[in-house]
Design a protein around this motif. Structure first.
Motif, short mmCIF file in Angstrom:
data_model
loop_
_atom_site.label_atom_id
_atom_site.label_comp_id
_atom_site.label_asym_id
_atom_site.label_seq_id
_atom_site.Cartn_x
_atom_site.Cartn_y
_atom_site.Cartn_z
N PRO A 37 -12.71 1.83 5.61
CA PRO A 37 -13.01 2.80 4.54
C PRO A 37 -11.81 3.71 4.28
N TRP A 38 -11.80 4.27 3.06
CA TRP A 38 -10.77 5.24 2.70
C TRP A 38 -11.20 6.62 3.20
N MET A 39 -10.40 7.19 4.07
CA MET A 39 -10.67 8.52 4.57
C MET A 39 -10.07 9.55 3.60
N PRO A 40 -10.55 10.79 3.63
CA PRO A 40 -9.99 11.83 2.73
C PRO A 40 -8.49 12.00 2.89
N GLU A 41 -7.99 11.93 4.13
CA GLU A 41 -6.55 12.07 4.32
C GLU A 41 -5.78 10.89 3.74
N ASP A 42 -6.42 9.68 3.75
CA ASP A 42 -5.79 8.52 3.11
C ASP A 42 -5.69 8.72 1.60
N GLU A 43 -6.74 9.25 1.01
CA GLU A 43 -6.74 9.47 -0.43
C GLU A 43 -5.68 10.51 -0.82
N ASP A 44 -5.58 11.57 -0.02
CA ASP A 44 -4.57 12.59 -0.31
C ASP A 44 -3.16 12.01 -0.20
N ARG A 45 -2.97 11.16 0.79
CA ARG A 45 -1.65 10.55 0.97
C ARG A 45 -1.33 9.60 -0.18
N LEU A 46 -2.36 8.87 -0.64
CA LEU A 46 -2.15 7.95 -1.75
C LEU A 46 -1.81 8.72 -3.03
N CYS A 47 -2.48 9.85 -3.24
CA CYS A 47 -2.17 10.67 -4.42
C CYS A 47 -0.73 11.15 -4.41
N ALA A 48 -0.21 11.38 -3.22
CA ALA A 48 1.16 11.88 -3.12
C ALA A 48 2.18 10.76 -3.25
N LEU A 49 1.86 9.56 -2.77
CA LEU A 49 2.83 8.48 -2.74
C LEU A 49 2.77 7.53 -3.94
N TYR A 50 1.59 7.34 -4.48
CA TYR A 50 1.40 6.30 -5.48
C TYR A 50 2.29 6.46 -6.72
N PRO A 51 2.49 7.65 -7.26
CA PRO A 51 3.28 7.76 -8.51
C PRO A 51 4.69 7.18 -8.41
N ASP A 52 5.33 7.24 -7.22
CA ASP A 52 6.75 6.85 -7.16
C ASP A 52 7.06 5.82 -6.07
N THR A 53 6.07 5.29 -5.36
CA THR A 53 6.33 4.36 -4.26
C THR A 53 6.03 2.93 -4.70
N PRO A 54 6.96 2.00 -4.47
CA PRO A 54 6.71 0.60 -4.83
C PRO A 54 5.51 0.04 -4.07
N MET A 55 4.83 -0.93 -4.67
CA MET A 55 3.63 -1.48 -4.09
C MET A 55 3.87 -2.14 -2.73
N PRO A 56 4.96 -2.89 -2.50
CA PRO A 56 5.17 -3.47 -1.17
C PRO A 56 5.19 -2.41 -0.06
N ASP A 57 5.77 -1.25 -0.37
CA ASP A 57 5.79 -0.18 0.62
C ASP A 57 4.40 0.40 0.83
N LEU A 58 3.63 0.52 -0.23
CA LEU A 58 2.28 1.07 -0.10
C LEU A 58 1.38 0.16 0.73
N THR A 59 1.52 -1.15 0.54
CA THR A 59 0.69 -2.06 1.35
C THR A 59 1.01 -1.95 2.83
N LYS A 60 2.28 -1.69 3.16
CA LYS A 60 2.65 -1.53 4.57
C LYS A 60 2.17 -0.19 5.11
N ILE A 61 2.29 0.84 4.31
CA ILE A 61 1.89 2.18 4.77
C ILE A 61 0.40 2.25 5.05
N PHE A 62 -0.40 1.69 4.14
CA PHE A 62 -1.86 1.80 4.27
C PHE A 62 -2.49 0.57 4.93
N SER A 63 -1.69 -0.46 5.21
CA SER A 63 -2.21 -1.69 5.84
C SER A 63 -3.40 -2.24 5.05
N ARG A 64 -3.21 -2.31 3.73
CA ARG A 64 -4.25 -2.80 2.84
C ARG A 64 -3.62 -3.73 1.81
N PRO A 65 -4.43 -4.66 1.25
CA PRO A 65 -3.91 -5.51 0.18
C PRO A 65 -3.66 -4.68 -1.08
N TYR A 66 -2.81 -5.21 -1.94
CA TYR A 66 -2.41 -4.46 -3.13
C TYR A 66 -3.58 -4.15 -4.04
#
Length: 251
Positions: A37-66
């Motif tokens: 499940p997505w925890m509140p801290e995960d959502e906050d981190r995604l809001c901060a990273l998603y606008p400028d972070t490439p998707m390959p990096d996001l999948t590694k950071i969150f250990s989730r599929p794109y």
């Protein structure tokens, strides 16, 4: 087959079976029901990273599929920044750099096969469909001009043409007879059978009346009061019988 051949075939089958078991044992079981499940801290981190972070990096950071990351970003209403969309990490279509412009046909540019005619060989000319030819079900159901049919109301019709809307290709035979004898039917008029017998198509049995007159002839108000009452009671009786029959079928 000799005993030696049977033994060899048996050993090959056993090896294949052992290899299949080893492959299954090394393949991790898919667990679709217990997704992380997505925890509140995960959502906050995604809001901060998603606008400028490439998707390959996001999948590694969150250990989730794109696709999980895309879905969560859409649910949270966060989007890529303008700087990211203009960068090389963004999809060409999302960068709006109009890919493929150099290989498109330009306005007014002639195609390479303009003016080139092709002639198929063999028996193609014999087997081509001719203009206006019918095929399939239409060919099986097609009837020639002059054919006749009987409608559900018992009216005899004759086919008068092959083109135009289907309802205009057929005409009532008694109308054809009337027009041949007395001319076109004026607007607001119809031709009816004097004896109510639609099979008796004779000019002496046809009558030209207005639509208003036809309506008066087919309404109960032209009958005496006692007969009108009987007709109404008969209608109510038929309705009651129909409703009782439907209720019995439902039971």
């Amino acid at each position: 087959m000799s005993s030696k051949g049977k033994l060899k075939a048996g050993s090959i089958a056993q090896q294949a079976f052992d290899m299949a078991l080893a492959r299954l044992a090394s393949t991790p079981a898919r667990r679709t029901k217990d997704r992380k499940p997505w925890m509140p801290e995960d959502e906050d981190r995604l809001c901060a990273l998603y606008p400028d972070t490439p998707m390959p990096d996001l999948t590694k950071i969150f250990s989730r599929p794109y696709w999980q990351i895309y879905n969560k970003a859409y649910a949270l209403g966060i989007k890529r920044s303008e700087a990211y969309l203009a960068s090389e990490h963004a999809c060409r279509l999302r960068r709006d750099n109009n890919p493929g412009t150099g290989t498109r046909f330009q306005k007014g540019q002639p195609s390479w096969n303009k003016g080139v005619s092709y002639t198929a060989g063999g028996r193609s000319a014999e087997t081509r469909f001719k203009p206006g030819a019918l095929s399939g079900k239409a060919a099986l159901l097609h009837q020639p001009i002059g054919a006749e049919r009987i409608t559900k109301d018992g009216i005899r019709q004759r086919k008068i043409c092959d083109d135009g809307p289907p309802q205009r290709r057929w005409k009532s035979v008694h109308m054809i007879l009337w027009e041949e004898s007395s001319g076109a039917v004026p607007p607001g008029h119809i031709v009816v059978f004097r004896d109510k017998n639609t099979a008796n198509i004779e000019i002496d049995n046809l009558e030209l009346i207005t639509r208003a007159e036809n309506m008066r002839r087919n309404t109960i108000h032209r009958y005496p009061p006692e007969l009108k009452s009987t007709i109404r009671q008969l209608g109510k009786l038929k309705k009651a019988i129909s409703e009782a029959s439907n209720e019995k079928q439902d039971d």
